[in-house]
Each structure stands twice: as structure tokens, then as C-alpha cells.
Design a protein around this motif. Structure first.
Motif, PDB file in Angstrom:
ATOM      1  N   ARG A 136       0.490  -0.355   0.153  1.00 46.70           N
ATOM      2  CA  ARG A 136      -0.176  -0.396   0.108  1.00 46.70           C
ATOM      3  C   ARG A 136       1.473   1.259  -0.412  1.00 46.70           C
ATOM      4  O   ARG A 136       0.535   2.212  -0.191  1.00 46.70           O
ATOM      5  CB  ARG A 136      -0.546   0.040   1.387  1.00 46.70           C
ATOM      6  N   ARG A 165       6.022   0.251  -3.186  1.00 49.24           N
ATOM      7  CA  ARG A 165       6.358   0.150  -4.615  1.00 49.24           C
ATOM      8  C   ARG A 165       7.432   0.991  -5.557  1.00 49.24           C
ATOM      9  O   ARG A 165       7.462   0.707  -6.572  1.00 49.24           O
ATOM     10  CB  ARG A 165       5.316   1.888  -5.098  1.00 49.24           C
ATOM     11  N   ARG A 224      -0.853   0.965 -14.691  1.00 50.61           N
ATOM     12  CA  ARG A 224      -1.511   2.002 -12.828  1.00 50.61           C
ATOM     13  C   ARG A 224      -0.370   2.683 -12.702  1.00 50.61           C
ATOM     14  O   ARG A 224      -0.203   3.046 -12.877  1.00 50.61           O
ATOM     15  CB  ARG A 224      -2.261   1.179 -12.851  1.00 50.61           C
ATOM     16  N   VAL A 225       0.407   1.282 -12.408  1.00 47.79           N
ATOM     17  CA  VAL A 225       1.834   0.816 -12.154  1.00 47.79           C
ATOM     18  C   VAL A 225       3.232   2.187 -12.750  1.00 47.79           C
ATOM     19  O   VAL A 225       3.523   2.986 -12.085  1.00 47.79           O
ATOM     20  CB  VAL A 225       2.200  -0.188 -11.504  1.00 47.79           C
ATOM     21  N   ILE A 263      -0.411   4.813  -0.437  1.00 45.71           N
ATOM     22  CA  ILE A 263      -0.544   4.876  -2.125  1.00 45.71           C
ATOM     23  C   ILE A 263      -2.489   5.280  -1.624  1.00 45.71           C
ATOM     24  O   ILE A 263      -3.524   3.790  -1.504  1.00 45.71           O
ATOM     25  CB  ILE A 263      -0.198   4.165  -2.876  1.00 45.71           C
ATOM     26  N   ARG A 299      -5.431   3.848  -3.986  1.00 48.00           N
ATOM     27  CA  ARG A 299      -5.486   3.393  -6.124  1.00 48.00           C
ATOM     28  C   ARG A 299      -6.643   3.860  -6.553  1.00 48.00           C
ATOM     29  O   ARG A 299      -6.211   3.656  -7.271  1.00 48.00           O
ATOM     30  CB  ARG A 299      -6.065   1.467  -5.339  1.00 48.00           C
ATOM     31  N   GLU A 317      -5.029   6.642  -8.137  1.00 50.94           N
ATOM     32  CA  GLU A 317      -4.868   6.667  -8.963  1.00 50.94           C
ATOM     33  C   GLU A 317      -5.500   5.318 -10.902  1.00 50.94           C
ATOM     34  O   GLU A 317      -5.295   5.767 -11.923  1.00 50.94           O
ATOM     35  CB  GLU A 317      -3.509   4.750  -9.073  1.00 50.94           C
TER      36      GLU A 317
END
Lengths: 332, 503
Positions: A199, A204, B350-351, B366, B368, B371
Motif C-alpha cells: 500500500r 512501490r 497503473r503502476v 497510495i 489506488r 490512481e
């Protein structure tokens, strides 16, 4: 073309083999264990398995981040032994001035945590700033820490003062509501690790660096800092694992933490994290740790296969796990 | 020439899962002829070539070799039949030497030992034939892209190919290197080899091809002699609509100075680069490959070590030492290498989309949902065509990858965009979309720098051109001064004219 995006929800609900594989393996192992021995599912055995998993597990969570970011750390086993030795020496030395009590335990914990972070940062510094391969750096520090603890113990065993040991023991053997401390700490580490990995920005960034370092650099990811942080975090977790481990035996020697690094790496890989980096999952690592511990436990509880073959079975599982992942990748 | 075809496809279909990507393709390769297979990205060129070379089986249809139906069980069968394919991403073992690569898998032996003398002699011969001056002992990983391409050709020569299939062989070559390649191609066709190649450069197609087959959306839309179709005709057939208005009108009036750079130096690549960029302007940057254009602008954006006398953005002096500094000042660099520096090929759209601007999507955690909303907007705005949202970006076509990369960069909302070769290796329809986008960006008050090796593109799109040569600014040309001739003269160091001054 936008109409095709509606398919994604249907696809997302079908987990792939790389997700199901480790879970299925764990379920099968539990089923085998339950069939073989009626004590297997008893509270005592479950607590035992989980508590023993906790040390490797806590380290393996940190290892998941290091490997996801394209790194590797072979030094964690030696590092744990060294930190354990250091902790014992400091606590014994402080005993005359502090006496047996909570402060001296806290001092020992502080030493473990600080030493862990520093050791991790040293690895990270040599790998990122100096730019030496992770394999080489940690192979080097692995030898250094192992040798240091042997030297500190003068080839024998460093033992915690008896009075201190009695006072410190509950940290391993007791807990809250019948759940022992190592299990609680392990659960907390897993929870934070999972959130951080799946998350948070940090996770990431780790995956991006492991996937392609150049792309990460061009995308405003501070590659060196993130990598350094993964090693520092792993060092911290080794320190925490050691805090849980020392009260169990109350001693440290040249054989403390032997092969922990390989068990931790194996757990990470079985859990579905890619060894060359770019993809990692903390929950998978937990399953990997449990699979390894369960094999050990089942072999000890049953006399079907000699416990001496434990390593062989674990080896087969590791190779199988990677084959399954590759097939899943080829299909996907 | 109307020789019998060596290799034919007859009504070949190919499906990946439920999706059919080739709908009955037929084509003929004749000995001694060059067939150009052209089409937009995603039209099915690569798949067609892979079926021809035996990399992938066809789902339906027939492959005829010398008039007889064959099925290639593996790549090896294709090579046995004398069909050699050269990939766009080279198929060379990076850690081996040039000579080892040329003979890889079919090393010459004398008794049980390698016949090193003969291999050396032949390797020199093959390299000499393609006019490639690399040493046979040089490691492939140390070669430039164009040298790698030549080594691939030398390797094909060593295979005595009857059919040579080349996937965009000229994409990484300079003009003179392309000429050398074409000389070799003519030589091989002269000896009876059948050649198939793809290219996005239609001028090349006219220059070298005997026959042209045009694909659109997995079907052949044109098939005929190259002499019978003009470049415009090819472009129209590929895209399915008229693309004569490729470049948007240069309508904007440049405003105040937005970016001022003085004495930018990137050690080993660029020295004393100074220029100004105005609001609403597209500044083209021209020069030969290796002129230090990419390195200079990467240095400016903190991506590599650099020093500058002065960098001013919107009138304020700024110091940029890390990529983060550049982004904070609204300066953003779009890399020329989307596969190695731009996108995480094994990650989802997306990433990739949010990676550079991740701090805009939630705090420590994050967001999402945000995003996903950004991805929806990007797919819409940039017309990105992907089968599935969560597929790996590496499976997108080049044009869609480039559009995604552009969308990713725009997530940082730059004031000034530096686009390095923004249309490399993509089809003409997508090019047009990107030109329109860049012009629109300038019209909305941003500053745009476009580094490009395609002369037409620079002249067509830019308001001014800065030409670089051996790491220095060779000259600055205004809208009216921009001609292909002047740019080339500056780029190669011939144009010491008055207008060749730094503006």
C-alpha cells in the motif's frame, strides 16, 4: 477499446497459480500433519511452530524488501549471532551498575536495535554508495560477524548472567492471552510489512527499483536511498529477532543463527517473491516460513520419514516453488 | 523479375487466446527481391514475421516453402530451411565476443577442437563485407547499437540465409550506416537471397524495396510493386485516412523567457551549452547521434552529473542536482528509451503511470482509487489502446507504450517538457497524435523542448531549432531559417554562416 476494461474485474477474481500455489501447499501440509498426529493441531504444537517460525519470519519480512528491490543479504544469520553476543556482553557488563530489572533489559534491546540498524546500514552503504555487488558485500560481512562472535566468545559460548536470564525468559516464553511475545511481534512485523509493501510508496519504489533500476532513476525514485533503507530495515528486524531469541537460550556462540540467511531467502522465494527483484509479497513470505517450519515439525512428530531428511524435503519444495512460478509466468 | 516465390503465406490466421490478430494474411517472398512489410504499430507485422521464421505457429492457413507446404515445429526448423530473422531487440549474447556470436551454435571444428583460425578468418570476412570495423574479439556488450546491427547481419551472412527477415533494421542506424546496410541487402539479393524488412521510414521503403505489402489491423490492405505506390499513398493505406496534415499549425506567439540556461557542461558529453526557451514555444534540438543532446538535457534535469553557470526558470535562479529538484521547478524529461529507461515493462499501466508522481497519489499510503481515476483519464486523453488494463506494459505496442510514457510524464504537471525522440519507432498515426499534443501543450502556455534526429519532424513542429555538434551548440535557427540543408551543415560542422550564432 474502453469497453474491454470491464473484463478486468472478472479476471481479478481468479487468482493465478503463483498466488494459489503457496497457499495450497500450506493447506496440504496442515492436512498431512493433522492426519499423522492428533497433537498436531493442539494449541501447544501450534504455539511451538509459530514461535519457532518467528525469528526466521521477522528476518524474512525484511529480506522480502531487500530482494524485491533487487538486492540480497547473506549476512543476517551471522549478524544475529553477533548482535546476540554483543547484547549479552553489554548486559553482563552493565549488571553491577544497573542490577537485575527492566532498565537493563531495555538497554540490551536498545543495543540490539542500534547494532542491527548500523550493521544493515553498513551493508547498504557498501552496496549503494560504494557500488559493490550485494552478494560480495554480504558474503564479506557474513564472514566478519561470524568471526567476531567466535572471537568475543573466545571460541566457546557467551552466556547471559543466570539471574538476568531468569528475569528475561518471559520475553520468549510468555505473552498476552496465551500468545507468546515472539508470535505477537512477528504478527505486528508482518502486518506493518504487508501494508508497507502493498500500500505504501516505499513498497512501490522497491518493486520499481528491482524491476528496472534505470527506469526508477528516471522516474524520480531515489534509488540509493531506497536500497539503503531496505538494508537498514532488515538490520533493524534482525535486531528485533535477536531480542526475541536471546531469552530462549540465554547464550550465543559461533553456531547461533547458522544458515538463517538461507532459510530466510528460501521462505521469501517460496512465498512468490522474485529472486531477481521487481515483485515481492510479504504475506507470501509468511506462508513460506510456515511451510518450512511445518515440514520440520511434521517430520519430528511422525516417524514416516527421518527428520534428517528435513533439508532434502525443503530443498525440493524450494525448487518446486520456483518451477510453479515460472509456469504461471509463461501462461500469464 | 518474376521468380518463383521462395516462401509464401497463404491465408494465415493467428489468434492469441480469443483475440485474432491476423485475419488471413497472404504474401510472397521471391528470390532476389526485397519485400517491405509496412503498417502501423500493432498492425501484425511482428507476428507475421515470427510465423514466417518459425518462431510461432500459425493458427490457420498454410506456409509454402518452394511451393510445398511446411510446418515449422521450432525455430530450428526455420533456420534449417535457410530462414534467418534479425530482431529489433538484438539476439546477441552480450557477454560473448563478436566472433563467438557469429558462430554461436554452429562453431567450426577441426576434430574435437574449435577451428579458431578459420572462424577468425571468416569472421573478418563477414565483418568486412558489412563494412563493420569492430574487432572480432570485442565484447558485444561494449558495442554501439549500430555495430550490433551490423554484427547481426554478419551473423546472417554466415548462415548462408536464403531468406532474411529484418524487423526494423534501420531504427537505430544513422543515415550512412543505413546506406551500408542497404548495400549489403542489394548484394545479398543479387546473389538470390529473398529479403523481408519492416520500417517506419517510408523514404527507405521507396529506396530499397521491390515489392510492398501493407498491413492494417491484421489484414493486407495493399500488395504491389514498390514503384507503383508513392510514400503518401503508403502512409494513407497504413493509417486508413489522409495524413498529409501531419504537423499542426505553428499558431502560437512565444511569450516571455521561461527557461534560461547558461554554460551547461556535462563532463565528457557537452560543454558550454546556453539557450533560452520561451513560453508557448517548441524548441527543436537537432544534431547527429552522439552530439551530446540527450546527455546535455539529462544533465540539466539532474539525471546525471552536470554543472551550469546559471539556470533560470521563470526568472528565478534555480539549482538542480537531483531529478527531484527538476520536478519541483516544473522541469520534466521524457526519455528517448522507453523500454530501458521509461517504463517498467513487467508492471501494469497503473503502476507505470503514477511512478514518477507517486507523492501526488495519497500520502504515505497510495490512494489506488485516485490512481485508477488517473489511468482512466490518461487512456481517454492519450487514446491508449490496451487489451486489458492490468496487462504488463511490455505487451503493449510501441505506440501505445510511448503514449503511456507521455501520460506518465504529464502526471507531474511540468511547466517545461523536454521530449527526447518522442516519436522514435512508432507509427505515423501515433506520431500525429503526439505532435498535436506537444503543440497543444505549447499553446496552453508551457515550454517544450523536442530533441529529435528526424529532420522532417523538427522542421515540421519546432518554432526554433538548436543544432548541436560534438557537445556544443553549433547554431540556432529561426522559423524562417529552418531548412534541412542548414541543419545538416551545422550538424556536421560546415555551416560557419552568420545565422549560425547562438541566439
Amino acid at each position: 477499446m474502453t469497453s474491454e476494461t470491464t473484463n478486468t474485474h472478472a479476471l481479478r477474481s481468479l487468482p493465478s497459480m503463483s498466488v494459489l500455489g503457496p497457499i495450497l501447499a500450506l493447506v496440504v501440509l496442515v492436512a498431512i500433519g493433522a492426519m499423522m498426529n492428533s497433537n498436531f493441531l493442539g494449541a501447544a504444537n501450534i504455539t511451538n511452530v509459530l514461535a519457532r517460525s518467528a525469528f526466521i519470519g521477522i528476518i524474512a519480512v525484511g529480506m522480502t524488501f531487500v530482494i524485491t528491490a533487487g538486492g540480497l543479504d547473506l549476512s543476517v544469520g551471522s549478524m544475529a549471532a553477533f548482535i546476540a553476543g554483543l547484547m549479552i556482553l553489554v548486559m553482563n557488563a552493565a549488571l553491577p551498575s544497573l542490577g537485575v530489572g527492566v532498565p537493563i533489559i531495555l538497554l540490551g534491546m536498545l543495543v540490539a536495535v542500534v547494532a542491527g540498524i548500523l550493521a544493515g546500514m553498513l551493508n547498504g552503504f557498501l552496496i549503494t554508495t560504494v557500488g559493490i555487488e550485494a552478494f560480495i558485500v554480504t558474503l564479506g560481512t557474513m564472514g566478519i560477524y561470524r568471526s567476531l562472535v567466535t572471537w568475543l566468545a573466545d571460541g566457546g559460548t557467551l552466556s547471559l548472567d543466570f539471574g538476568l536470564r531468569t528475569f528475561y525468559r518471559p520475553v520468549y516464553f510468555e505473552g498476552i492471552l496465551g500468545i507468546s511475545w515472539p508470535i505477537i511481534v512477528f504478527a505486528l512485523v508482518v502486518l506493518i510489512g504487508e501494508v508497507l509493501m502493498s500500500r505504501a510508496r516505499f513498497g512501490r519504489h522497491c518493486a520499481a527499483i528491482g524491476s528496472n533500476e534505470a527506469v526508477a532513476h528516471y522516474s524520480n525514485v531515489d534509488v540509493n536511498r531506497t536500497r539503503l533503507l531496505t538494508y537498514a530495515m532488515l538490520g533493524l528486524l534482525v535486531g528485533i529477532a535477536t531480542i526475541m531469541y536471546v531469552p530462549r537460550l540465554g547464550s550465543a556462540s559461533a553456531s547461533t543463527g547458522l544458515l538463517w540467511e538461507l532459510e530466510a531467502i528460501a521462505a521469501v522465494i517460496i512465498g512468490g517473491t522474485v529472486l531477481k527483484g521487481g515483485f515481492g509479497r510479504v504475506w507470501g513470505t509468511v506462508i513460506g516460513v510456515l511451510i518450512l517450519s511445518l515440514i520440520d515439525n511434521i517430520l519430528n512428530l511422525t516417524d514416516l520419514v527421518s527428520p534428517y531428511l528435513n533439508g532434502a524435503i525443503q530443498g525440493v519444495i524450494i525448487i518446486l516453488a520456483v518451477i510453479l512460478q515460472r509456469e504461471a509466468k509463461a501462461k500469464g | 523479375m518474376t521468380a518463383e516465390p521462395v516462401l509464401c503465406l497463404r491465408d494465415v490466421r493467428k489468434s492469441f487466446g480469443p483475440v485474432e490478430v491476423l485475419h488471413g494474411v497472404s504474401l510472397d517472398l521471391r528470390a532476389g527481391e526485397v519485400l517491405a512489410l509496412i503498417g502501423e504499430n500493432g498492425a501484425g507485422k511482428s507476428t507475421t514475421m515470427k510465423i514466417l521464421a518459425g518462431y510461432q505457429p500459425a493458427s490457420a492457413g498454410r506456409i509454402l516453402l518452394d511451393g510445398e507446404e511446411v510446418t515449422f515445429g521450432s525455430l530450428h526448423d526455420g533456420e534449417e530451411a535457410g530462414i534467418v530473422m534479425i530482431h529489433q531487440e538484438f539476439n546477441l549474447a552480450e557477454q560473448l565476443t563478436v566472433e563467438q556470436n557469429i558462430f554461436l551454435g554452429r562453431e567450426l571444428r577441426r576434430g574435437p577442437f574449435l577451428d579458431k583460425r578459420r572462424m577468425r578468418q571468416l569472421a573478418r570476412d563477414y565483418l568486412g563485407r558489412v563494412n563493420c570495423r569492430v574487432h572480432p574479439d570485442a565484447k558485444v556488450s561494449e558495442l554501439s547499437n549500430s555495430d550490433k546491427q551490423m554484427v547481426e547481419i554478419a551473423k546472417a551472412l554466415s548462415r548462408d540465409a536464403r531468406v532474411l527477415i529484418m524487423d526494423e533494421p534501420t531504427a537505430v542506424l544513422t543515415g550512412s550506416e543505413t546506406e551500408i546496410l542497404f548495400d549489403q541487402v542489394r548484394r545479398m539479393t543479387g546473389q538470390g537471397t529473398a529479403v523481408l524488412f519492416t520500417s517506419h521510414k517510408l523514404g527507405e521503403v521507396s529506396a530499397i524495396a521491390d515489392h510492398v505489402t501493407i498491413l492494417r489491423d491484421g489484414a493486407v490492405v495493399h500488395d504491389g510493386r514498390a514503384a507503383g505506390v508513392s510514400e503518401d499513398g503508403m502512409a494513407t493505406a497504413m493509417v486508413g485516412r489522409d495524413v498529409s496534415d501531419l504537423y499542426p499549425l505553428k499558431t502560437g506567439e512565444p511569450g516571455e523567457v521561461m527557461l534560461k540556461v547558461e554554460n551547461l557542461t556535462v563532463p565528457g558529453h557537452a560543454r558550454g551549452v546556453s539557450f533560452e526557451l520561451r513560453r508557448g514555444e517548441i524548441l527543436g534540438v537537432s544534431g547527429l547521434i552522439g552530439a551530446g543532446r540527450t546527455e546535455a538535457f539529462e544533465g540539466l534535469c539532474g539525471l546525471r552529473a552536470a554543472s551550469a553557470g546559471c539556470v533560470e526558470i521563470a526568472g528565478r535562479a534555480v539549482s538542480i542536482t537531483r531529478p527531484r529538484d527538476a520536478l519541483e521547478h516544473g522541469l520534466c524529461y521524457l526519455t528517448e528509451d522507453r523500454k530501458l529507461r521509461g517504463l517498467l515493462l513487467d508492471k501494469s499501466m497503473r503502476v507505470n503511470l503514477t511512478l514518477q508522481a507517486l507523492d501526488r497519489f495519497g500520502g504515505l499510503m497510495i490512494d489506488r482509487a485516485a490512481e485508477d481515476r488517473a489511468l482512466d483519464a490518461a487512456i481517454e486523453e492519450f487514446n491508449i489502446r490496451a487489451g486489458q488494463r492490468n496487462m504488463a506494459v511490455g505487451n503493449l505496442s510501441g505506440g501505445n507504450q510511448q503514449k503511456l510514457l507521455l501520460a506518465k510524464i504529464m502526471q507531474s504537471e511540468p511547466l517545461i517538457l523536454i521530449a527526447d525522440e518522442p516519436t522514435r519507432g512508432i507509427d505515423i498515426g501515433t506520431k500525429q497524435q503526439i505532435y498535436t499534443f506537444l503543440r497543444g501543450l505549447a499553446d496552453r502556455g508551457h515550454g517544450v523542448v523536442m530533441i529529435s534526429s528526424e529532420m522532417q519532424e523538427v522542421i515540421g513542429l519546432a518554432d526554433r531549432v538548436m543544432v548541436m555538434r560534438t557537445g556544443e551548440v553549433a547554431g540556432m535557427l529561426t522559423k524562417t531559417e529552418m531548412t534541412e540543408d542548414r541543419i545538416v551543415r551545422l550538424a556536421v560542422g560546415l555551416g560557419a554562416n552568420e545565422e549560425g550564432r547562438v541566439a
